[in-house]
Write an enzyme that holds these catalytic residues in place. Structure first.
Site, mmCIF file in Angstrom:
data_model
loop_
_atom_site.group_PDB
_atom_site.id
_atom_site.type_symbol
_atom_site.label_atom_id
_atom_site.label_comp_id
_atom_site.label_asym_id
_atom_site.label_seq_id
_atom_site.Cartn_x
_atom_site.Cartn_y
_atom_site.Cartn_z
ATOM 1 N N GLY A 1 0.751 -1.417 0.002
ATOM 2 C CA GLY A 1 -0.174 0.015 -0.104
ATOM 3 C C GLY A 1 0.749 1.271 0.106
ATOM 4 N N PRO B 1 9.349 6.396 -3.232
ATOM 5 C CA PRO B 1 10.212 6.929 -4.307
ATOM 6 C C PRO B 1 11.556 6.425 -3.942
ATOM 7 C CG PRO B 1 8.809 8.630 -3.571
ATOM 8 C CD PRO B 1 8.577 7.633 -2.436
ATOM 9 N N ALA B 2 12.159 5.978 -5.102
ATOM 10 C CA ALA B 2 13.726 5.562 -4.978
ATOM 11 C C ALA B 2 14.529 6.100 -6.259
ATOM 12 C CB ALA B 2 13.779 4.028 -5.145
ATOM 13 N N GLY C 1 16.036 7.407 -2.160
ATOM 14 C CA GLY C 1 15.552 8.222 -1.119
ATOM 15 C C GLY C 1 16.851 9.229 -0.752
ATOM 16 N N GLY D 1 19.139 10.156 2.221
ATOM 17 C CA GLY D 1 19.682 9.977 3.682
ATOM 18 C C GLY D 1 20.077 11.173 4.253
ATOM 19 N N TYR E 1 18.642 11.428 14.863
ATOM 20 C CA TYR E 1 19.501 12.141 13.819
ATOM 21 C C TYR E 1 19.499 13.593 14.309
ATOM 22 C CZ TYR E 1 19.151 8.240 10.537
ATOM 23 O OH TYR E 1 19.170 6.876 10.164
ATOM 24 N N HIS F 1 13.515 1.954 15.077
ATOM 25 C CA HIS F 1 14.897 2.058 14.160
ATOM 26 C C HIS F 1 15.707 0.936 14.699
ATOM 27 C CE1 HIS F 1 17.809 5.659 13.629
ATOM 28 N NE2 HIS F 1 18.215 4.623 13.104
HETATM 29 N N1 LIG Z 1 17.987 2.578 10.023
HETATM 30 C C1 LIG Z 1 19.453 2.739 10.451
HETATM 31 O O1 LIG Z 1 19.806 2.063 11.602
HETATM 32 C C2 LIG Z 1 20.475 3.635 9.654
HETATM 33 C C3 LIG Z 1 21.992 3.605 9.689
HETATM 34 C C4 LIG Z 1 22.640 3.990 8.880
HETATM 35 C C5 LIG Z 1 22.224 4.803 7.791
HETATM 36 N N2 LIG Z 1 20.860 5.107 7.906
HETATM 37 C C6 LIG Z 1 20.333 5.985 6.696
HETATM 38 O O2 LIG Z 1 20.816 5.582 5.572
HETATM 39 C C7 LIG Z 1 21.522 6.803 4.946
HETATM 40 C C8 LIG Z 1 22.833 6.428 4.104
HETATM 41 O O3 LIG Z 1 23.683 5.867 4.895
HETATM 42 P P1 LIG Z 1 25.107 6.318 5.175
HETATM 43 O O4 LIG Z 1 24.996 7.956 5.131
HETATM 44 O O5 LIG Z 1 25.570 5.757 6.665
HETATM 45 O O6 LIG Z 1 25.957 5.601 4.081
HETATM 46 P P2 LIG Z 1 26.002 5.817 2.145
HETATM 47 O O7 LIG Z 1 24.805 6.688 1.916
HETATM 48 O O8 LIG Z 1 26.474 4.619 1.940
HETATM 49 O O9 LIG Z 1 27.676 6.619 2.243
HETATM 50 C C9 LIG Z 1 27.520 8.324 2.791
HETATM 51 C C10 LIG Z 1 29.071 8.585 2.251
HETATM 52 O O10 LIG Z 1 29.283 8.496 0.814
HETATM 53 C C11 LIG Z 1 29.681 9.727 0.235
HETATM 54 N N3 LIG Z 1 29.098 9.875 -0.947
HETATM 55 C C12 LIG Z 1 27.806 10.061 -1.154
HETATM 56 N N4 LIG Z 1 27.553 10.366 -2.509
HETATM 57 C C13 LIG Z 1 28.549 10.099 -3.143
HETATM 58 C C14 LIG Z 1 29.047 9.976 -4.536
HETATM 59 N N5 LIG Z 1 28.192 10.140 -5.536
HETATM 60 N N6 LIG Z 1 30.319 9.662 -4.756
HETATM 61 C C15 LIG Z 1 31.394 9.608 -3.734
HETATM 62 N N7 LIG Z 1 31.000 9.507 -2.517
HETATM 63 C C16 LIG Z 1 29.512 9.665 -2.141
HETATM 64 C C17 LIG Z 1 29.330 10.862 1.318
HETATM 65 O O11 LIG Z 1 30.449 11.687 1.225
HETATM 66 P P3 LIG Z 1 29.963 13.373 0.806
HETATM 67 O O12 LIG Z 1 29.189 13.898 2.028
HETATM 68 O O13 LIG Z 1 31.485 13.993 0.798
HETATM 69 O O14 LIG Z 1 29.350 13.378 -0.416
HETATM 70 C C18 LIG Z 1 29.272 10.015 2.680
HETATM 71 O O15 LIG Z 1 30.466 10.136 3.180
HETATM 72 C C19 LIG Z 1 21.784 7.706 6.345
HETATM 73 O O16 LIG Z 1 22.119 9.062 5.933
HETATM 74 C C20 LIG Z 1 20.383 7.586 7.015
HETATM 75 O O17 LIG Z 1 19.406 8.262 6.635
HETATM 76 C C21 LIG Z 1 20.018 4.344 8.671
#
Ligand SMILES: NC(=O)c1ccc[n+]([C@@H]2O[C@H](COP(=O)([O-])OP(=O)(O)OC[C@H]3O[C@@H](n4cnc5c(N)ncnc54)[C@H](OP(=O)(O)O)[C@@H]3O)[C@@H](O)[C@H]2O)c1
Length: 274
Positions: free
Chosen positions: A8, A12-13, A15, A17, A47, A105
Site C-alpha cells: 500500500g 520513491p527510490a 530516497g 539519507g 539524527y 529504528h
Molecule cells: N536505520 C538505520 O539504522 C540506519 C543506519 C545508517 C544509515 N541510515 C540511513 O541511511 C543513509 C545512508 O547511509 P550512510 O550515510 O551511512 O552511508 P552512504 O550513503 O552509503 O554513504 C555516505 C557517504 O558516501 C559519500 N558519497 C555520497 N555520494 C557520493 C558519490 N556520488 N560519490 C562519492 N561519495 C559519495 C558521502 O560523502 P560526501 O558527503 O562527501 O558526499 C558520505 O561520506 C543515512 O544518511 C541514514 O538516513 C539508517
C-alpha cells in the site's frame, strides 16, 4: 526516479539519507534535493535534525503530498506510551501532521515485539503515520513483527550494499510484500568503488562508481537505496541512474562481492544478525 509499491505504500527510490546532516546545511540540502527531483527523505528522532528537515521541506515549495517522509523511533523508546510520545515529538519537530512512514529504528530485546508493534499500529490508526515498518530486524524478529501487526508492515530498513549478503532479509521482505530500504547503500564509498565489478561497469557506461552501485540497487525489485551526501552536486549524481542499465552479467558480478560480508553499522545493541 522509481516508485516501489510495498503493502500500500508508494516509496520513491532513491530516497535522500540525512544521518549526520544538521542545521542550515541539512535544510538547504533537503530543499536542493527536492528541487532536483528527490521525493523521499529519510530522517530519525536520533539524527537530531528533524526541525532542519522540516524547514527544508517547506523551503523547497514542493507540495507536502508529493514527498514521502520517513522518521524513526529510537530503540530506548519502544515501550508503548514512550513510542507514541516519540512519534508525536517527531511530528512537532518536523512541523508535520503525519509522516509517510514510521519505523522502529532498532529492536530492543527488553520490550516484547508484539507490544511495540501494537503501539506502532496505534500511531498509524491515529493518522500520525500513513505506513509503518521496522529497521535492523533480522528474519526471525521480522517474522514476529509481521505476525503481530494489524496493518501490513511496508518496510524493513537495513544495511545493504554489495559487500553485505542480505539475501535472507530481502527474501523475507519480498515474501511479505515489503520493500527493503537499503541504508549505507554505497558503503560510504572507499574500497567498494575500486572493485573491478564496479569500476569496469562505471567505465563501460561512462558513469561514476556511486551511480553504478545505486543502479545495482534500484535494478532489484522492491529495493529503495537512501544515499547520503553533504554535497549538492552529488545529490544530482546519485539520482541520475535511470538512463542506463546494468547487464545481467554486470549485476551478477557486483552481487558476487557480497562474500565480503562487511557490515558498517554494528553496535552493542545490535540484534543477532542472519
Ligand atoms: N536505520 C538505520 O539504522 C540506519 C543506519 C545508517 C544509515 N541510515 C540511513 O541511511 C543513509 C545512508 O547511509 P550512510 O550515510 O551511512 O552511508 P552512504 O550513503 O552509503 O554513504 C555516505 C557517504 O558516501 C559519500 N558519497 C555520497 N555520494 C557520493 C558519490 N556520488 N560519490 C562519492 N561519495 C559519495 C558521502 O560523502 P560526501 O558527503 O562527501 O558526499 C558520505 O561520506 C543515512 O544518511 C541514514 O538516513 C539508517
Amino acid at each position: 526516479m522509481k516508485v516501489v509499491e510495498a503493502n500500500g505504500a508508494r516509496i520513491p527510490a532513491p530516497g535522500m539519507g540525512t544521518w549526520t546532516l544538521r542545521g542550515r546545511q541539512c535544510s538547504s540540502l533537503v530543499a536542493h534535493a527536492l528541487g532536483v527531483g528527490y521525493r523521499h527523505v529519510d530522517t530519525a528522532a536520533a539524527y537530531e535534525n528533524e526541525e532542519a528537515v522540516g524547514e527544508g521541506l517547506r523551503a523547497s515549495g514542493v507540495p507536502r503530498d508529493e514527498v514521502f517522509v520517513t522518521t524513526k523511533v529510537w530503540w530506548t523508546e519502544l515501550e508503548p506510551a514512550r513510542l507514541e510520545k516519540s512519534a508525536e515529538a517527531s511530528l512537532r519537530r518536523l512541523g508535520l501532521d503525519h509522516v509517510d512512514l514510521l519505523l522502529i529504528h532498532w529492536p530492543n530485546p527488553q520490550v516484547p515485539v508484539a507490544s511495540s508493534i501494537a503501539a506502532l499500529n496505534k500511531v498509524r490508526a491515529r493518522g500520525l503515520a500513513r505506513n509503518i515498518g521496522v529497521s535492523n530486524f533480522p528474519t526471525a524478529l521480522l517474522a514476529e513483527a509481521i505476525a503481530a501487526s494489524e496493518a501490513p508492515l511496508a518496510v524493513n530498513q537495513v544495511e545493504s550494499h554489495p559487500y553485505l549478503d542480505q539475501a535472507k532479509v530481502y527474501a523475507a521482505c519480498r515474501k511479505a510484500g515489503m520493500a527493503m530500504v537499503a541504508y549505507c547503500p554505497i558503503f560510504r564509498g572507499g574500497s567498494l568503488f575500486a572493485e573491478a565489478a564496479v569500476a569496469d561497469a562505471a567505465r563501460r557506461h561512462g558513469r561514476t562508481p556511486a551511480q553504478v552501485v545505486l543502479r545495482w540497487h534500484v535494478q532489484q525489485d522492491g529495493v529503495v537505496p537512501i544515499p547520503r551526501t553533504t554535497r549538492a552536486e552529488r545529490l544530482e549524481e546519485n539520482l541520475a541512474i535511470f538512463d542506463f542499465a546494468l547487464s545481467d552479467e554486470e549485476m551478477r558480478a557486483i552481487s558476487s562481492l557480497t562474500g565480503a560480508n562487511d557490515r558498517l553499522c554494528d553496535f552493542g545493541f545490535s540484534p543477532r544478525w542472519d
